[in-house]
Design an enzyme around this catalytic site. Structure first.
Site, PDB file in Angstrom:
ATOM      1  N   ASP A 101       9.116  24.558  18.808  1.00 41.12           N
ATOM      2  CA  ASP A 101      10.118  23.673  18.637  1.00 41.12           C
ATOM      3  C   ASP A 101       9.654  22.282  17.836  1.00 41.12           C
ATOM      4  O   ASP A 101       9.270  22.880  16.803  1.00 41.12           O
ATOM      5  CB  ASP A 101      10.488  23.313  20.048  1.00 41.12           C
ATOM      6  CG  ASP A 101      11.304  22.291  20.486  1.00 41.12           C
ATOM      7  OD1 ASP A 101      12.794  22.562  20.533  1.00 41.12           O
ATOM      8  OD2 ASP A 101      10.957  21.237  20.516  1.00 41.12           O
ATOM      9  N   HIS A 118      15.781  30.326  22.963  1.00 42.19           N
ATOM     10  CA  HIS A 118      14.947  29.185  22.378  1.00 42.19           C
ATOM     11  C   HIS A 118      13.540  29.269  22.763  1.00 42.19           C
ATOM     12  O   HIS A 118      12.583  28.877  22.142  1.00 42.19           O
ATOM     13  CB  HIS A 118      15.486  27.776  22.399  1.00 42.19           C
ATOM     14  CG  HIS A 118      14.814  26.530  21.430  1.00 42.19           C
ATOM     15  ND1 HIS A 118      14.598  26.620  20.367  1.00 42.19           N
ATOM     16  CD2 HIS A 118      13.903  25.685  22.276  1.00 42.19           C
ATOM     17  CE1 HIS A 118      13.969  25.535  20.082  1.00 42.19           C
ATOM     18  NE2 HIS A 118      13.581  25.059  21.041  1.00 42.19           N
TER      19      HIS A 118
END
Length: 320
Positions: free
Chosen positions: A99, A294
């Site tokens: 991320d 994610h």
């Protein structure tokens, strides 16, 4: 067993989770996360023969959170990792990021190839410095409701997220916005980041109530401002990185992402994933994990660990 400590680096305090001996591997987490996000990786990589450190990044958890928005530029966050390597008595390291930690890892490799001998990025592709400031380009293309834009005004997202921290963390980590590409990353007019994100389903198998509590208690203490300030430097980072326009990262590299991650399924992300070799001429592997979203290193630790360890071992052998 992993241990923890706080070190001073780049004039701030960084809290570390740490385990193992051998070549240094640095793990950089993203938003809204903590070093705890690497709980499945620290021991596994250490057991493979490495000294692993996972810091709470600047502005997160038990690390320092400077008040000034300008203190969260890519130069500051990469500078923290450069100083961390030195603070640990080392001159080189392999760096891994997920991320927001992925841009830190990619830029660390780009800025300081003398220190970072190999780089792996999870979920976020390497930097493709476009022709204009990202937020400005969004506006020029008629986009006014992307979540980056929602995060820009000081206090707005903080108020939404801090109203009920437990609900926020359950929504962001276990809701559908960052695990289901059909929900996406656009904010509906008059709504917030957490609106229309269903959280009435049970936690996914990869996130236990005890895990969630770690995140909730940390953010109840710190609030969300530090992490949001990373987003408030997006245009500034574009300005600062002008000298690296079209530069390549020439160290061995690895990219891992979930096939259902909206970061890579959108138009921009999908194109960048298809063009990784433009920036990464020594890309060793592109691993897209079917069915994963994610939070890839937490969702699918066995596959991520296997890929990371194979890559790190190979890169360490080559750098000797």
């Amino acid at each position: 067993m992993s241990s923890s400590r706080t070190v001073v680096a780049n004039d701030i305090e960084l809290f570390l989770r740490e385990q193992g001996e051998g070549p240094l591997v640095v793990l950089c987490h993203g938003w809204p996360e903590l070093s705890y996000s690497w709980r499945h990786q620290v021991g596994a990589i250490a057991d493979a023969g490495f000294h692993v450190v996972a810091p709470d990044m600047r502005g997160f958890g038990r690390s320092s959170a400077p008040a000034d928005i300008a203190a969260y530029s890519i130069f500051d966050t990469v500078g923290d990792m450069v100083a961390l390597v030195a603070a640990l008595g080392e001159t080189q390291a392999i760096i891994v990021g997920h991320d927001w930690g992925a841009p830190v890892a990619w830029h660390a490799a780009l800025f300081r190839p003398d220190i970072f001998t190999a780089v792996a990025g999870l979920s976020v592709p390497p930097p493709f410095r476009g022709r204009g400031r990202p937020l400005q380009m969004l506006r020029e293309n008629g986009v006014t409701n992307f979540y980056w834009q929602y995060f820009q005004t000081q206090g707005v997202a903080e108020a939404e997220f801090e109203r009920d921290v437990a609900l926020t963390m359950r929504s962001v980590l276990a809701g559908r916005r960052l695990s289901d590409p059909t929900v996406g990353l656009l904010i509906q007019d008059g709504k917030g980041f957490l609106d229309n994100v269903s959280v009435d389903q049970p936690l996914p198998g990869w996130l236990g109530e005890d895990d969630l509590t770690v995140f909730v208690e940390a953010y109840k203490t710190t609030g969300f401002r530090g992490g949001l300030n990373w987003y408030r430097n997006i245009d500034r980072n574009w300005e600062l990185t002008a000298p690296w326009q079209d530069a390549q990262i020439r160290q061995p590299s690895l990219f891992i992402a979930g096939a259902k991650d909206p970061v890579i399924t959108g138009l921009i992300g999908a194109r960048r994933v298809n063009e990784l070799e433009r920036v990464l001429p020594k890309l060793r592997r592109k691993l897209i994990i079917d069915g994963a979203g994610h939070w890839i290193q937490q969702e699918r630790p066995d596959e991520v660990n296997a890929a990371l360890i194979a890559f790190i071992k190979d890169a360490a052998a080559q750098s000797q």
